[in-house]
Design a protein around this motif. Sequence first.
Motif, short mmCIF file in Angstrom:
data_model
loop_
_atom_site.label_atom_id
_atom_site.label_comp_id
_atom_site.label_asym_id
_atom_site.label_seq_id
_atom_site.Cartn_x
_atom_site.Cartn_y
_atom_site.Cartn_z
N LEU A 184 0.59 15.05 -2.09
CA LEU A 184 -0.75 15.09 -1.51
C LEU A 184 -0.56 14.28 -0.24
N LEU A 185 0.52 13.69 0.37
CA LEU A 185 0.37 13.18 1.47
C LEU A 185 1.66 13.00 2.13
N ILE A 186 1.98 12.74 3.42
CA ILE A 186 3.05 12.61 3.86
C ILE A 186 3.28 11.08 4.52
N ILE A 187 4.22 10.16 4.27
CA ILE A 187 4.31 8.91 4.75
C ILE A 187 5.52 9.15 5.89
N VAL A 227 0.80 -1.12 -0.01
CA VAL A 227 -0.06 0.12 -0.03
C VAL A 227 1.03 1.28 -0.18
N ILE A 228 2.23 1.23 0.98
CA ILE A 228 2.63 2.46 1.07
C ILE A 228 3.55 2.74 -0.40
N MET A 229 3.91 1.46 -1.09
CA MET A 229 4.36 1.82 -2.29
C MET A 229 3.62 2.43 -3.39
N ARG A 230 2.37 1.98 -3.36
CA ARG A 230 1.24 2.57 -4.31
C ARG A 230 1.06 4.21 -3.89
N LYS A 263 3.50 6.21 -2.94
CA LYS A 263 4.75 6.96 -3.02
C LYS A 263 4.77 7.90 -4.30
N GLU A 264 4.09 7.58 -5.43
CA GLU A 264 3.82 8.89 -6.46
C GLU A 264 3.04 9.86 -5.77
N MET A 297 -8.05 4.41 -2.21
CA MET A 297 -8.13 3.28 -3.09
C MET A 297 -6.91 2.43 -3.04
N ALA A 298 -5.64 2.91 -2.53
CA ALA A 298 -4.58 2.37 -2.41
C ALA A 298 -4.66 1.38 -1.14
#
Length: 454
Positions: free
Chosen positions: A411-414, A399-402, A404-405, A434-435
């Motif tokens: 759009l977000l901070i991981i 999910v995190i890989m999805r 990354k873009e 959706m991810a």
Amino acid sequence: MLSSLVSKYNIAGPRYTSYPTVPYWNQETFSLNNWRQSLLKSIKESNAKEGISLYIHLPYCESLCTFCGCNKRITKQHNVESPYINAVLKEWQLYLELIDEKPLIKELHLGGGTPTFFSPENLEKLINGILKDSELANNYEFSFEGHPNNTTRAHLEALYNVGFRRVSYGVQDYNETVQKAIHRIQPFENVKRATELARDIGYTSVGHDIIFGLPFQTLEHVKETILKTKALLPDRLAFYSYAHVPWIKGNGQRGFSDDDLPAPELKREQYEIGKKLLAEVGYIEVGMDHFALKTDSLYQSMIQGRLHRNFMGYTASKTQAMIGLGVSAISDSWYGFAQNEKNIEDYYELLNKNILPVYRGHILNEEDLILRKHILNLMCQFKTSWSNNSLYFKELPEVIMRLKEMEKDGLLIINSNTIEVTTKGQPFVRNICMAFDLLLQRKQPNTQLFSMTV
């Protein structure tokens, strides 16, 4: 920059009023008995503590609005009212027999269709029939959807007298060309009258529903609608994107062509200008596509971390169990979903046999429950976390890989154990969810199931 992001991320995707989404419900593991057991488990855990919510679907309308995606039956024959009210009350009795304890009602919402199609007397009969075998929570909230053209003082007073304090009116757009295209002619004066009547009677929250992305709708039309809305200053607003799904909703959404709809970039511009104009008079964005004044309970629930989302949209508080009554209504036990028959005659037939009129549903497994929590967190709080091991799942690295873009696009901070949606990313929260939607990722639909995300 926003226009390029809209072009990149404007794809078909769910609105996430539930997880799993309805097209991914597993009918093989669902049964009416499983649904009953999931509801009993939920009520045992939550009834005395927080109570339950009720959604009652009233499907009748006198005319067809072509933007509408709801389950409805068009008729001018009002002799349909009493049989339908009696059927809903019978369904409620079947649930009372199952629950076998006095339910504590925290929330009750009348949706449609057009609830104000029904006479004030029949609406009173319905609510009194629900309440006679129930108790009310101290902070209960009753709300209904009113049509500005036919909501009378008698409607408002009757519902006020049985506990209603919140009403939402469907406005959509004030421009005559747009109104003709969606077959919803209602002058500003009608909305003004209905809004002022509710306030005069004592309703503490009056809401308006406005839609952008409608056929023939321009930026000026949206500005005009927002300026007129500001003059009435409703306590809360749903300002949401028109969901064009004619392949699902049949002829109702085929009264105009795709070419008559605003382009995605213009559609997003309509939202941004509306948001700017609303902010000027004190509206705060709540979740996705909702706004409220600071005095409204929806805003209060957001800042207190209590905002919830279910099949009714955003709500100011959460109950674990929600029972849906009426044709096509969806119930939610947290552990399962159940939807009633969509056809009124089939709904009546099952009730005549003393059978709960459920025709499909889904029982959530452990994975579903974890993903549901993450998606709810993102939709309601714009962040989620797996610092608690109970919210970790083995596909999380994927999910995190999805995502990354989307992180590269700002759009977000991981972080090490959290994801936070940025202000820039809030318009794309459906894409972010959706991810996490593993059922969607594992089986992409062969045909279009959902409206566009932006």
